[in-house]
Design an enzyme around this catalytic site. Structure first.
Site, PDB file in Angstrom:
ATOM      1  N   THR A 196       0.806  -1.228   0.000  1.00  0.00           N
ATOM      2  CA  THR A 196       0.000   0.000   0.000  1.00  0.00           C
ATOM      3  C   THR A 196       0.843   1.285   0.000  1.00  0.00           C
ATOM      4  O   THR A 196       1.890   1.320   0.640  1.00  0.00           O
ATOM      5  CB  THR A 196      -0.880  -0.026   1.268  1.00  0.00           C
ATOM      6  OG1 THR A 196      -1.790  -1.100   1.139  1.00  0.00           O
ATOM      7  CG2 THR A 196      -1.644   1.254   1.490  1.00  0.00           C
ATOM      8  N   ILE A 225     -13.307  -4.660   2.373  1.00  0.00           N
ATOM      9  CA  ILE A 225     -12.854  -3.267   2.440  1.00  0.00           C
ATOM     10  C   ILE A 225     -11.906  -3.146   3.622  1.00  0.00           C
ATOM     11  O   ILE A 225     -12.222  -3.586   4.731  1.00  0.00           O
ATOM     12  CB  ILE A 225     -14.057  -2.313   2.578  1.00  0.00           C
ATOM     13  CG1 ILE A 225     -14.874  -2.326   1.265  1.00  0.00           C
ATOM     14  CG2 ILE A 225     -13.601  -0.895   2.899  1.00  0.00           C
ATOM     15  CD1 ILE A 225     -16.197  -1.618   1.324  1.00  0.00           C
ATOM     16  N   THR A 246      -0.613   2.071   7.065  1.00  0.00           N
ATOM     17  CA  THR A 246      -0.424   0.871   6.254  1.00  0.00           C
ATOM     18  C   THR A 246      -0.190  -0.329   7.166  1.00  0.00           C
ATOM     19  O   THR A 246       0.339  -0.185   8.257  1.00  0.00           O
ATOM     20  CB  THR A 246       0.762   1.028   5.282  1.00  0.00           C
ATOM     21  OG1 THR A 246       0.997  -0.258   4.673  1.00  0.00           O
ATOM     22  CG2 THR A 246       2.035   1.469   5.977  1.00  0.00           C
TER      23      THR A 246
END
Ligand code: ASP
Length: 325
Positions: A196, A225, A246
């Site tokens: 990410t 999600i 992250t």
């Protein structure tokens, strides 16, 4: 006012055995993106424009897990998510379940600026993308050969990966912390691919902004999600700071990590690094995640309790640093 500051990340939970060549590649990309942000700040672009610009660059390069190079769902498809927040006025936008938008962070920005909402997902987000005329590509564009291999490994190990831990057997590894013997289902593991991305900026006017973009977790369920598109969890910006997280999304969501940093600064009066350290210690399960942050005073900070975190930062006084461990 302390001048501008910028930080970028390319994911937490790095492989202790990540080959040196891969480490250099990551550092090179982070440096390039930092320099893009620095030039934009020198040209007086507002923080919100700078975070979008930098994250777009990271999404376009396949190295990290966002845009091209996104982690794959259990079905082998890509479902991307992103969010952006402008601390000045606390405006925000987020998207999830995006499958064809080349730069999800820009779609999140459009949700913020061109829709009456804060968050659009799946078919509705795709429809909005078309209405706005953003660049779209086939889902295949995002799928790299490397990630297809990793999905296979994840499936074989029957696991969902936030840090892409794959068996080290047969890999030519160069260890930064070889003693750390990570295991998965009884096998020594390596966390081979990065993750990410995010960027936080305070501009010369003291405005903070944050942006985060991801493909999520390798072998995630379709529809899952994570924290990255959730304002307050993976991303947050307000008058005092900007934060991008992250790591394992489920842990970040439980800890409402990004907002918590702002909250302890606002309500407890902690300084930026103090706030980051406090939240990681008090709100985050061990080994799960990390974050980058800036304050309206021009400070930059980071913290993580994972093995490593790809990150870089720079400030107006000439300080610049790119690190993994
Ligand atoms: N936080 C991301 C997620 O859980 C993954 C990551 O940061 O690498 O979707």
């Amino acid at each position: 006012m302390g001048g501008w500051a910028i930080a970028v990340h390319g994911g937490a939970g790095v492989d202790p055995n990540l080959p040196l060549e891969r480490q250099e590649q990551a550092k090179h990309l982070l440096t390039r993106c930092l320099n893009i942000g620095i030039s934009a700040l020198r040209s007086s672009l507002p923080a919100i424009d700078v975070v979008e610009l930098v994250v777009r660059e990271l999404e376009t390069d396949p190295y990290f897990n966002s845009g091209r190079g996104s982690a794959l769902t259990e079905k082998g498809t890509v479902e991307m998510e992103a969010s952006i927040m402008d601390g000045a006025g606390r405006r925000c936008g987020a998207v999830s379940g995006v499958t064809t938008v080349k730069n999800p962070i820009s779609l999140a920005r459009l949700v913020m600026s061109k829709s009456p909402h804060s968050y659009l997902a799946f078919a509705g987000a795709e429809e909005f993308a078309r209405q706005q005329g953003v660049e779209t590509v086939d889902n295949e564009y995002f799928i790299t050969e490397e990630n297809v291999g990793m999905l296979k490994l994840a499936k074989e190990a029957n696991t969902i990966l936030f840090d892409y831990r794959i068996p080290t057997i047969g890999l030519d590894t160069c260890s930064a912390a070889a003693e750390t013997s990570l295991q998965m289902n009884g096998l020594p593991i390596s966390v081979y691919a990065p993750e990410t991305v995010g960027c936080v900026v305070v501009d010369g006017e003291g405005r903070c902004a944050a942006a985060t973009s991801t493909g999520g977790l390798m072998n995630k369920k379709s529809g899952r999600i994570g924290d990255s598109p959730l304002i307050g969890a993976g991303t947050y910006a307000c008058e005092v700071c900007g934060v991008s997280c992250t790591g394992e999304g489920e842990a970040i969501i439980r800890g409402t990590l990004a907002r918590e940093v702002a909250a302890v600064m606002e309500y407890k009066g902690l300084g930026l690094q103090e706030a980051v350290d406090f939240v990681i210690r008090e709100r985050l399960d061990e080994g799960k995640a990390g974050l980058i942050a800036v304050s309206n005073k021009g400070e930059v900070a980071c913290g993580f309790n994972s093995v490593g975190m790809f990150r870089g930062c720079a400030t107006e006084d000439g300080f610049m640093e790119v690190n993994i461990w």
